[in-house]
Design a protein around this motif. Structure first.
Motif, mmCIF file in Angstrom:
data_model
loop_
_atom_site.group_PDB
_atom_site.id
_atom_site.type_symbol
_atom_site.label_atom_id
_atom_site.label_comp_id
_atom_site.label_asym_id
_atom_site.label_seq_id
_atom_site.Cartn_x
_atom_site.Cartn_y
_atom_site.Cartn_z
ATOM 1 N N UNK A 143 4.967 11.028 1.219
ATOM 2 C CA UNK A 143 4.444 10.063 0.258
ATOM 3 C C UNK A 143 5.378 8.859 0.284
ATOM 4 N N UNK A 144 4.800 7.676 0.442
ATOM 5 C CA UNK A 144 5.647 6.492 0.460
ATOM 6 C C UNK A 144 4.846 5.226 0.649
ATOM 7 N N UNK A 145 5.588 4.144 0.825
ATOM 8 C CA UNK A 145 4.946 2.878 1.105
ATOM 9 C C UNK A 145 4.570 2.832 2.578
ATOM 10 N N UNK A 146 3.517 2.096 2.877
ATOM 11 C CA UNK A 146 3.045 1.995 4.255
ATOM 12 C C UNK A 146 4.116 1.344 5.127
ATOM 13 N N UNK A 147 4.524 1.908 6.244
ATOM 14 C CA UNK A 147 4.123 3.192 6.807
ATOM 15 C C UNK A 147 5.041 4.326 6.306
ATOM 16 N N UNK A 148 4.461 5.312 5.680
ATOM 17 C CA UNK A 148 5.232 6.435 5.134
ATOM 18 C C UNK A 148 5.820 7.318 6.225
ATOM 19 N N UNK A 149 5.416 7.090 7.472
ATOM 20 C CA UNK A 149 6.003 7.845 8.583
ATOM 21 C C UNK A 149 7.450 7.408 8.824
ATOM 22 N N UNK A 150 7.790 6.188 8.427
ATOM 23 C CA UNK A 150 9.170 5.698 8.566
ATOM 24 C C UNK A 150 10.024 6.260 7.439
ATOM 25 N N UNK B 67 0.841 -1.196 0.000
ATOM 26 C CA UNK B 67 0.000 0.000 0.000
ATOM 27 C C UNK B 67 0.871 1.240 0.000
ATOM 28 N N UNK B 68 0.383 2.269 -0.662
ATOM 29 C CA UNK B 68 1.009 3.579 -0.637
ATOM 30 C C UNK B 68 0.256 4.442 0.357
ATOM 31 N N UNK B 69 0.967 5.408 0.920
ATOM 32 C CA UNK B 69 0.348 6.364 1.834
ATOM 33 C C UNK B 69 0.746 7.774 1.451
ATOM 34 N N UNK B 70 -0.200 8.656 1.628
ATOM 35 C CA UNK B 70 0.046 10.090 1.546
ATOM 36 C C UNK B 70 -0.398 10.627 2.903
ATOM 37 N N UNK B 71 0.524 11.271 3.610
ATOM 38 C CA UNK B 71 0.211 11.751 4.961
ATOM 39 C C UNK B 71 0.333 13.270 5.003
#
Length: 165
Positions: free
Chosen positions: A134-141, A3-7
């Motif tokens: 923007x990144x792969x889950x988790x984009x916070x990492x 999954x991709x994430x945009x945070x």
């Protein structure tokens, strides 16, 4: 498949209703499922019961909504939006399958990524968002974050290149 994430980090709570209802134009017909907790009534509620997300998430709160599709520069299907707010600000996370971005020929994928990043930059400026990751889950990492849009001017080609590499 990942999954991709945009945070959207440090999103101002007082902009939440305008963003959700006017900008994203989320309505009950597009919602596949949702879950919020109303701390005032001490019960779980669904998106169609919400009149103000800002009020619902005050003083603090979380919730999520799974949408059939949403447009953020380009149409994305089956997007989970997670809201996590403290007193004045919080994070909004868009989570979706990488196939929503990485399917098609190279020029289609690049165009889609370009439209998404342009839209995110516009939203960042319009809503004074501190940072977008923007990144792969988790984009916070940091290891799974592909692009971070902060206060500096964004090189669109470079940002898209980082996403697609």
């Amino acid at each position: 498949m990942e999954n991709l994430e945009i945070i959207f980090e440090n999103f101002r709570k007082d902009q939440l209703d305008k963003f959700v209802f006017d900008e994203l134009k989320i309505n009950s017909y597009e919602v596949k499922s949702s879950h919020f907790f109303d701390s005032n009534r001490q019960e779980d509620i669904e998106f169609h019961q919400i009149k103000s997300i800002e009020e619902l998430l005050s003083p603090v709160g979380t919730g999520n909504v799974l949408l059939e599709q949403i447009e953020i520069g380009s149409i994305l299907n089956d997007v989970m939006i997670i809201f996590s707010f403290d007193n004045d600000s919080g994070d909004i996370t868009f989570n979706f399958s990488e196939s929503e971005l990485f399917e098609g020929n190279v020029s289609e994928i690049k165009l889609k990524a370009m439209k998404i990043v342009e839209s995110l930059i516009s939203l960042k400026d319009k809503y004074d968002i501190t940072k977008i990751r923007i990144g792969f889950e988790p984009a916070t990492d940091d290891d799974s974050c592909l692009v971070e849009i902060g206060t500096e001017k964004v090189d669109l080609e470079r940002a898209v290149g980082q996403i697609l590499s």
